[in-house]
Design an enzyme around this catalytic site. Structure first.
Site, PDB file in Angstrom:
ATOM      1  N   SER A 147       0.823  -1.197   0.000  1.00 36.41           N
ATOM      2  CA  SER A 147       0.000   0.000   0.000  1.00 36.41           C
ATOM      3  C   SER A 147       0.868   1.262   0.000  1.00 36.41           C
ATOM      4  CB  SER A 147      -0.942  -0.050   1.213  1.00 36.41           C
ATOM      5  OG  SER A 147      -1.922   0.953   1.172  1.00 36.41           O
ATOM      6  N   HIS A 204      -2.581  -1.435  -4.373  1.00 35.76           N
ATOM      7  CA  HIS A 204      -4.041  -1.451  -4.501  1.00 35.76           C
ATOM      8  C   HIS A 204      -4.560  -0.015  -4.543  1.00 35.76           C
ATOM      9  CE1 HIS A 204      -4.750  -1.457   0.190  1.00 35.76           C
ATOM     10  NE2 HIS A 204      -3.959  -0.484  -0.202  1.00 35.76           N
TER      11      HIS A 204
END
Length: 226
Positions: free
Chosen positions: A90, A113
């Site tokens: 992330s 993501h």
């Protein structure tokens, strides 16, 4: 010397520094290993442009903090090298992209993501939240695209699918620039730790010698006095 999960170590002898990002990236620090941009900004300002190695093992955290750390490292005056020691997920994954030298042991992973959040409200408010999330995700996509040989559409699809990326894949896609043999990395890390500990002990010894010399030159008379 025991390493803390979030720690900046300065080696004056080698004119270098090492930063550990081994926790959550957050604006509200609750644990010792939490990392925030404000603390990092102050520490980088004190380094004077020393070569900096940023070692990462983090599940990520707040987008705003991650982007701030990314930009702090990109604008840093010295040479920056990023190393993914375990997971760079992330927000931690685009912090990893802040260097021209991006190294990964074969046993490490990236994860990318889209930004996400908790939301509540009426239909209009929820639609706006979805639109906002698309804009919040865009800087991350731009960062990945700036280093990768993949198309923007391919990267976006990977983010949509919340994709885990091996070290070999990261090198193939351009996210990493170098693979580190795990045994070589362990040996080098041990060597660096020994050198760093010796420097710290030398500084402490110099301090103790100076203190002893001061006691000789300025003796203190002991006893009871009226």
């Amino acid at each position: 010397m025991v390493k803390k999960p979030y720690q900046l170590t300065i080696n004056d002898e080698l004119s270098s520094a090492e930063l550990l990002i081994y926790g959550d990236i957050t604006s509200i620090k609750c644990f010792e290993n939490d990392v925030c941009a404000y603390d990092l900004a102050k520490e980088l300002d004190d380094l004077g442009g020393k070569d900096l190695t940023v070692r990462i093992n983090s599940y990520g955290g707040e987008v705003a903090e991650g982007l701030a750390i990314y930009n702090l490292l990109k604008s840093y005056k010295g040479k920056v090298t990023t190393v993914c020691d375990g997971f760079a997920c992330s927000a931690a994954s685009f912090i990893f992209m802040a260097s021209e030298n991006r190294k990964m042991p074969k046993s490490s992973l990236l994860m990318i993501h889209n930004a996400w959040t908790y939301a509540y409200g009426n239909a209009n408010e929820l639609r706006k939240q979805a639109d906002d999330l698309e804009k919040i995700t865009k800087p991350s996509l731009d960062i990945y695209e700036s280093v990768s040989n993949l198309s923007r559409e391919e990267i976006q699809k990977m983010m949509d699918d919340e994709t885990w990326i091996t070290a070999e894949e990261a090198l193939e896609y351009g996210f990493a620039t170098e693979l580190i043999d795990d045994s070589v990395q362990a040996q080098q890390y041990a060597k660096d730790s020994v050198v760093r500990d010796l420097v710290i002990k030398q500084k402490q010894l110099e301090k103790e010698i100076a203190q002893k010399q001061n006691e000789v030159n300025n003796p203190t008379i002991k006893g009871w006095f009226f």
